[in-house]
Design a protein around this motif. Structure first.
Motif, PDB file in Angstrom:
ATOM      1  N   PRO A   1       0.793  -1.230   0.000  1.00  0.00           N
ATOM      2  CA  PRO A   1       0.000   0.000   0.000  1.00  0.00           C
ATOM      3  C   PRO A   1       0.825   1.280   0.000  1.00  0.00           C
ATOM      4  O   PRO A   1       0.409   2.292  -0.560  1.00  0.00           O
ATOM      5  CB  PRO A   1      -0.843  -0.120   1.276  1.00  0.00           C
ATOM      6  N   LYS A   2       1.993   1.265   0.627  1.00  0.00           N
ATOM      7  CA  LYS A   2       2.787   2.488   0.684  1.00  0.00           C
ATOM      8  C   LYS A   2       3.339   2.880  -0.687  1.00  0.00           C
ATOM      9  O   LYS A   2       3.821   4.000  -0.861  1.00  0.00           O
ATOM     10  CB  LYS A   2       3.927   2.342   1.690  1.00  0.00           C
ATOM     11  N   ASP A   3       3.249   1.968  -1.665  1.00  0.00           N
ATOM     12  CA  ASP A   3       3.676   2.294  -3.024  1.00  0.00           C
ATOM     13  C   ASP A   3       2.546   2.850  -3.873  1.00  0.00           C
ATOM     14  O   ASP A   3       2.766   3.239  -5.021  1.00  0.00           O
ATOM     15  CB  ASP A   3       4.249   1.043  -3.709  1.00  0.00           C
ATOM     16  N   ILE A   4       1.328   2.866  -3.354  1.00  0.00           N
ATOM     17  CA  ILE A   4       0.179   3.326  -4.133  1.00  0.00           C
ATOM     18  C   ILE A   4       0.097   4.853  -4.082  1.00  0.00           C
ATOM     19  O   ILE A   4       0.022   5.447  -3.010  1.00  0.00           O
ATOM     20  CB  ILE A   4      -1.129   2.699  -3.614  1.00  0.00           C
ATOM     21  N   ILE A   5       0.118   5.469  -5.261  1.00  0.00           N
ATOM     22  CA  ILE A   5      -0.007   6.924  -5.354  1.00  0.00           C
ATOM     23  C   ILE A   5      -1.466   7.334  -5.317  1.00  0.00           C
ATOM     24  O   ILE A   5      -1.859   8.209  -4.563  1.00  0.00           O
ATOM     25  CB  ILE A   5       0.654   7.428  -6.660  1.00  0.00           C
ATOM     26  N   ARG A   6      -2.272   6.662  -6.116  1.00  0.00           N
ATOM     27  CA  ARG A   6      -3.695   6.971  -6.171  1.00  0.00           C
ATOM     28  C   ARG A   6      -4.418   5.780  -6.788  1.00  0.00           C
ATOM     29  O   ARG A   6      -3.797   4.873  -7.350  1.00  0.00           O
ATOM     30  CB  ARG A   6      -3.967   8.237  -6.986  1.00  0.00           C
ATOM     31  N   VAL A   7      -5.737   5.789  -6.687  1.00  0.00           N
ATOM     32  CA  VAL A   7      -6.577   4.760  -7.298  1.00  0.00           C
ATOM     33  C   VAL A   7      -7.528   5.456  -8.260  1.00  0.00           C
ATOM     34  O   VAL A   7      -8.213   6.414  -7.881  1.00  0.00           O
ATOM     35  CB  VAL A   7      -7.375   3.974  -6.235  1.00  0.00           C
ATOM     36  N   GLU A   8      -7.566   5.009  -9.493  1.00  0.00           N
ATOM     37  CA  GLU A   8      -8.456   5.583 -10.493  1.00  0.00           C
ATOM     38  C   GLU A   8      -9.606   4.606 -10.738  1.00  0.00           C
ATOM     39  O   GLU A   8      -9.385   3.459 -11.123  1.00  0.00           O
ATOM     40  CB  GLU A   8      -7.695   5.879 -11.789  1.00  0.00           C
ATOM     41  N   TYR A   9     -10.819   5.095 -10.491  1.00  0.00           N
ATOM     42  CA  TYR A   9     -12.012   4.272 -10.625  1.00  0.00           C
ATOM     43  C   TYR A   9     -12.765   4.714 -11.875  1.00  0.00           C
ATOM     44  O   TYR A   9     -13.328   5.802 -11.926  1.00  0.00           O
ATOM     45  CB  TYR A   9     -12.888   4.412  -9.385  1.00  0.00           C
ATOM     46  N   HIS A  10     -12.736   3.869 -12.896  1.00  0.00           N
ATOM     47  CA  HIS A  10     -13.433   4.142 -14.152  1.00  0.00           C
ATOM     48  C   HIS A  10     -14.833   3.546 -14.048  1.00  0.00           C
ATOM     49  O   HIS A  10     -15.043   2.362 -14.324  1.00  0.00           O
ATOM     50  CB  HIS A  10     -12.683   3.533 -15.337  1.00  0.00           C
ATOM     51  N   ASP A  11     -15.802   4.353 -13.623  1.00  0.00           N
ATOM     52  CA  ASP A  11     -17.166   3.855 -13.524  1.00  0.00           C
ATOM     53  C   ASP A  11     -17.875   3.880 -14.872  1.00  0.00           C
ATOM     54  O   ASP A  11     -18.939   3.275 -15.031  1.00  0.00           O
ATOM     55  CB  ASP A  11     -17.964   4.654 -12.494  1.00  0.00           C
ATOM     56  N   GLN A  12     -17.279   4.570 -15.866  1.00  0.00           N
ATOM     57  CA  GLN A  12     -17.812   4.587 -17.225  1.00  0.00           C
ATOM     58  C   GLN A  12     -16.648   4.350 -18.194  1.00  0.00           C
ATOM     59  O   GLN A  12     -16.179   5.266 -18.869  1.00  0.00           O
ATOM     60  CB  GLN A  12     -18.505   5.914 -17.521  1.00  0.00           C
ATOM     61  N   PRO A  13     -16.134   3.109 -18.270  1.00  0.00           N
ATOM     62  CA  PRO A  13     -14.929   2.839 -19.060  1.00  0.00           C
ATOM     63  C   PRO A  13     -15.116   3.173 -20.535  1.00  0.00           C
ATOM     64  O   PRO A  13     -16.197   3.027 -21.096  1.00  0.00           O
ATOM     65  CB  PRO A  13     -14.709   1.333 -18.868  1.00  0.00           C
ATOM     66  N   GLY A  14     -14.030   3.617 -21.176  1.00  0.00           N
ATOM     67  CA  GLY A  14     -14.062   3.968 -22.587  1.00  0.00           C
ATOM     68  C   GLY A  14     -14.018   2.747 -23.482  1.00  0.00           C
ATOM     69  O   GLY A  14     -13.978   1.598 -23.036  1.00  0.00           O
ATOM     70  N   VAL A  15     -13.984   3.003 -24.810  1.00  0.00           N
ATOM     71  CA  VAL A  15     -14.068   1.916 -25.781  1.00  0.00           C
ATOM     72  C   VAL A  15     -12.859   0.990 -25.717  1.00  0.00           C
ATOM     73  O   VAL A  15     -12.947  -0.187 -26.069  1.00  0.00           O
ATOM     74  CB  VAL A  15     -14.221   2.482 -27.211  1.00  0.00           C
ATOM     75  N   ARG A  16     -11.728   1.490 -25.258  1.00  0.00           N
ATOM     76  CA  ARG A  16     -10.522   0.662 -25.239  1.00  0.00           C
ATOM     77  C   ARG A  16     -10.608  -0.461 -24.210  1.00  0.00           C
ATOM     78  O   ARG A  16      -9.835  -1.411 -24.243  1.00  0.00           O
ATOM     79  CB  ARG A  16      -9.286   1.514 -24.976  1.00  0.00           C
ATOM     80  N   TYR A  17     -11.548  -0.360 -23.245  1.00  0.00           N
ATOM     81  CA  TYR A  17     -11.671  -1.390 -22.216  1.00  0.00           C
ATOM     82  C   TYR A  17     -12.591  -2.529 -22.646  1.00  0.00           C
ATOM     83  O   TYR A  17     -12.896  -3.422 -21.856  1.00  0.00           O
ATOM     84  CB  TYR A  17     -12.150  -0.767 -20.910  1.00  0.00           C
ATOM     85  N   ASN A  18     -13.097  -2.483 -23.871  1.00  0.00           N
ATOM     86  CA  ASN A  18     -13.768  -3.616 -24.499  1.00  0.00           C
ATOM     87  C   ASN A  18     -14.944  -4.139 -23.691  1.00  0.00           C
ATOM     88  O   ASN A  18     -15.108  -5.339 -23.476  1.00  0.00           O
ATOM     89  CB  ASN A  18     -12.766  -4.744 -24.764  1.00  0.00           C
ATOM     90  N   GLY A  19     -15.809  -3.211 -23.212  1.00  0.00           N
ATOM     91  CA  GLY A  19     -17.048  -3.624 -22.573  1.00  0.00           C
ATOM     92  C   GLY A  19     -16.971  -3.918 -21.100  1.00  0.00           C
ATOM     93  O   GLY A  19     -17.908  -4.499 -20.540  1.00  0.00           O
TER      94      GLY A  19
END
Length: 802
Positions: free
Chosen positions: A187-205
């Protein structure tokens, strides 16, 4: 860390009060999309040290008090380059709008005192607080501490899903990762967490994406060990181990996970078969049966062929040993290019299947003993080669090639024998053996280009699969099949003042070839995402898209497998790919202590692949044939408000998320609808590495085709302690359960309606003990991580299990 330093000479001449208090204020925004940055640390310092400090509010604004004099204003934010400005303060000083650039190198040790959430058009950026970091032992436990609404984390297997029971895609620095990989994060290496609740087309659904942005290490390495096991239910546990070593530009990482399960289920099943048979037809059936035996087989109602089965289960064992290992080599040449090679192997041995059952079956005049057992094993080694090249002017190229081989062995025997004193004398003995071989090759390429307020992403992905499955036993056949799926897309992100939007276009082509029979399908996949920042904490989002999916290999297999005495499962080589449409809207409001959110989604599957059941006479006997087909449509409306309350600098947090799901399943010969009301709620308190928590998720229902599944009410309470290098905890699962874990599956078909209930009585008041060890050695440096990752996990086997 590269620090951006700005020296600004501000000389404001004013008469009077040279020692009076003055205000220094300004606004901080993201340089890329102009969004307001919340929680930026702003400090004023002089020769004697820091004299004032604050953080930006929900509108990105800060205000500091200062006497007349010379100062250094410092703005620091996790994930962004630090800004320093030299100031001469003689009066109230307005700095104006300051743009912060996302960092591209390792960050310094900046501590966030309370969790901050930054809303962006395509994701939320969550900055964990100091207390949340201290109370976390790995990436999964940190996600639990963040308490993201509509995200459900299993306390047993650490799986991450949405409230709709859809898997959440996990990533580390942009690369798709397994649960074991996330468990291996310190955990001490984690800078931030990004939560994509509406993922874009590159995430393939993907339904949702959680991306961990982590720091990178230098020469040296790390070791992680973690595990949990039931004290009152020793048959359930999960264990993880990871080690990493750095040498110059290279690093090597090994990750392993082991999750044994050895439990007992009890299954009851009430089913009816409404065969359309006349008494004369019954009496004329072949297969060596006498008229009396045939009458017995088709039960009491000779005029309709109605059969009623009441099955009472006995405790039946479920035992499996899944082991997942991966070996990863990474070579990074500064910011220029990076090569990543990963070898995986997912293995599982299941001597007692999850659908096994020992039971007694009762009919009004007859009774039988049933033994249904399956043992299986699988192995799926894969090789993933990834290359990233960074070009001038913020351009990036990503390439990924993955080859996978999946080998599956499955042996099942269904035995139904009459009990002593029964009128019936016939025995049903079904043996099925499957030997499956599958090869796949997945290739993907992506190009990205960034401008001041615009990002363009263009990419293509191709998946080629070859299958050879051999079926032995009661059914003997060989299935050879080739499938291909190609997906190309382009996406542009743009922000204009408070309005942001993402426009994506894509096209998907599927090709299926089985025994010389070919089918080809094209599906257009556009997407539009919009958001608007109203200010004062209000934020609105909309996402609409068209996507598609092709049938699974198991559904396409041209094979018929007998399930039991009355049922068969059949593959359908005529299945076609499916188009579906989704519309999603969200309105949220953030304040220091309360977050409110209203989320709604409507989706429609056009001609979805769902099961149907029909009657067929085989060798003179009627059977209920279960087969997938392209049905008329499927509608789902999901509405979910949520309330989050944060107190004591986010050390105490409440989260309540009620929801309602309305589902309509429209088949070619049936129509069903169902409403599910539910609730997710949690409370936790953090204090100096200690975490006290309680969670509850009510029963989730899912209607698909003519099958309605009803899950169990799940709840747990626990306490954990975590220090810099080790941690431990104890948890009670289902402390208020009276009969254990219960799962219900209902078949709504007119021909063969059924109600199946599976109960694990020991899964109540279960005490689970967990531990973790994190050891680090060496210094730190920047290491590249791949942005793409593809994996094939579907074996393509048509199961004969019930």
């Amino acid at each position: 860390m590269k620090t951006r330093v700005l020296f600004v000479a501000l000389a404001i001449v004013s008469a009077g009060a040279s020692y009076a208090q003055n205000k220094v204020n300004g606004t901080v925004i993201d340089r890329t999309d102009n969004s307001k940055l919340i929680g930026v640390n702003a400090t004023l310092s002089n020769d004697s040290g820091q004299v004032a400090g604050t953080t930006t509010d929900n509108n990105g604004k800060f205000s500091l008090d200062a006497d007349t004099g010379n100062y250094i204003l410092e703005l620091s934010y996790i994930g962004y380059e630090t800004i320093r400005m030299a100031l001469t303060v003689n009066d109230n000083t307005h700095i104006g709008t300051i743009q912060m650039q996302e960092g591209t190198t390792e960050l310094g040790e900046v501590v966030v005192e309370s969790q901050a959430v930054i809303q962006k058009v395509d994701r939320q950026i969550l900055l964990p607080s100091k207390e949340q970091m201290q109370a976390s032992s790995d990436g999964v436990s940190l996600l639990q501490n963040l308490q993201i609404p509509r995200i459900v984390i299993s306390p047993i297997d650490n799986s991450v899903k949405t409230l709709s029971d859809e898997s959440v895609q996990l990533r580390i620095n942009g690369v798709e990762a397994s649960t074991a990989d996330v468990k291996a994060i310190n955990p001490k290496d984690i800078i931030r967490v990004e939560y994509h609740d509406q993922p874009g087309v590159r995430y393939n659904g993907a339904a949702a994406v959680v991306d961990y942005i982590v720091k990178h290490r230098d020469t040296g390495g790390s070791l992680m060990l973690a595990g949990s096991n039931g004290l009152t239910l020793p048959g359930m546990g999960s264990y993880y181990a990871a080690g990493k070593l750095h040498v110059g530009k290279s690093s090597i990482q090994a990750v392993a996970s082991y999750s044994p399960t050895d439990i007992y289920w009890t299954r009851t099943n009430n089913e009816t078969y409404n065969f359309n048979m006349s008494g004369a037809h019954v009496a004329s059936l072949g297969g060596g049966e006498s008229g009396e035996q045939a009458h017995t087989r088709l039960a009491q109602d000779f005029s309709t062929g109605k059969i009623e089965n009441n099955e009472v289960g006995e405790p039946t064992r479920y035992k499996t040993y899944p082991v997942n290992v991966s070996l990863n080599y990474n070579w990074t040449n500064g910011d220029k290019n990076m090569l990543n090679i990963r070898l995986r192997d997912n293995m599982a041995y299941t001597p007692y299947g999850s659908s096994d059952r020992d039971s007694r079956l009762y009919q009004p005049t007859d009774s039988f003993e049933i033994h249904d057992h399956e043992n299986s094993s699988s192995q799926s080694p894969s090789l993933d080669i990834y290359y990233q090249h960074n070009l001038p002017n913020k351009q990036h190229l990503y390439f990924d090639v993955v080859g996978t081989y999946i080998n599956t062995h499955s042996d099942r025997r269904f035995l139904q024998t009459p009990l002593f004193g029964s009128v019936a004398t016939d025995t049903t003995d079904v043996i099925s053996r499957v030997r499956g071989d599958k090869w796949s090759l997945i290739g993907e390429a992506i190009y990205e280009k960034e401008w001041e307020n615009i990002m363009l992403t263009v990419g293509a992905r191709h998946n080629q699969q070859w299958v050879k499955n051999t079926y032995l036993g009661s059914t003997e056949a060989t299935v050879n099949m080739t499938t291909a799926e190609t997906y190309a897309f382009a996406e542009m992100r743009h922000r204009v003042d408070k309005f942001s939007y993402v426009v994506g276009i894509g096209a998907m082509h599927t090709l299926i070839n089985q025994a010389g029979q070919k089918q080809s399908t094209w599906i257009a996949r556009p997407q539009l995402t919009m958001s608007y920042d109203f200010g004062k904490g209000w934020f609105w989002k909309y996402k609409g898209y068209v996507s598609g999916y092709q049938p699974s290999l198991s559904q396409l297999s041209d094979i018929t497998q007998q399930i039991d005495k009355y049922q068969m499962r059949r593959g359908n080589p005529n299945l076609r790919s499916v188009m579906y449409v989704s519309n999603e809207m969200e309105l949220s409001w953030q304040s220091k202590h309360v977050n409110l959110n209203l989320w709604a989604n409507y989706s429609y599957d056009h001609k979805p692949i769902m099961e149907e059941t029909f009657e067929e006479i085989i060798d003179g006997s009627p059977y209920a044939i279960r087969m997938y087909d392209n049905q008329r449509g499927y509608h789902k409306l999901h509405v979910s408000p949520s309330v989050q309350v944060k107190l004591l600098d986010n050390k105490l947090m409440f989260n309540v998320t009620p929801y309602v799901k309305y589902m309509v399943s429209q088949g070619n010969s049936y129509s069903h609808e169902h409403v599910n009301y539910g609730l997710q709620a949690g409370i936790f308190y953090l204090l100096k590495g200690w975490r006290f928590y309680a969670d509850v998720v009510t029963s989730g229902h899912n209607l698909w085709g003519e099958t309605l599944t009803i899950g169990e009410l799940k709840h747990d309470i626990g306490i954990n302690y975590n220090s810099e290098h080790f941690g431990f905890g104890i948890m009670m699962v289902n402390p208020f359960s009276t009969r254990g874990f219960t799962s219900v599956t209902q078949d709504l078909s007119a021909l063969a309606p059924a109600n199946n209930t599976a109960v694990m009585q020991d899964y109540r008041q279960v005490l689970m003990l967990n531990f973790n060890v994190n050891l680090d050695f060496g210094t730190k440096h920047r290491e590249g991580w791949q942005r793409l990752n593809n994996e094939d996990t579907e074996s393509g086997i048509l199961s004969g299990a019930k």
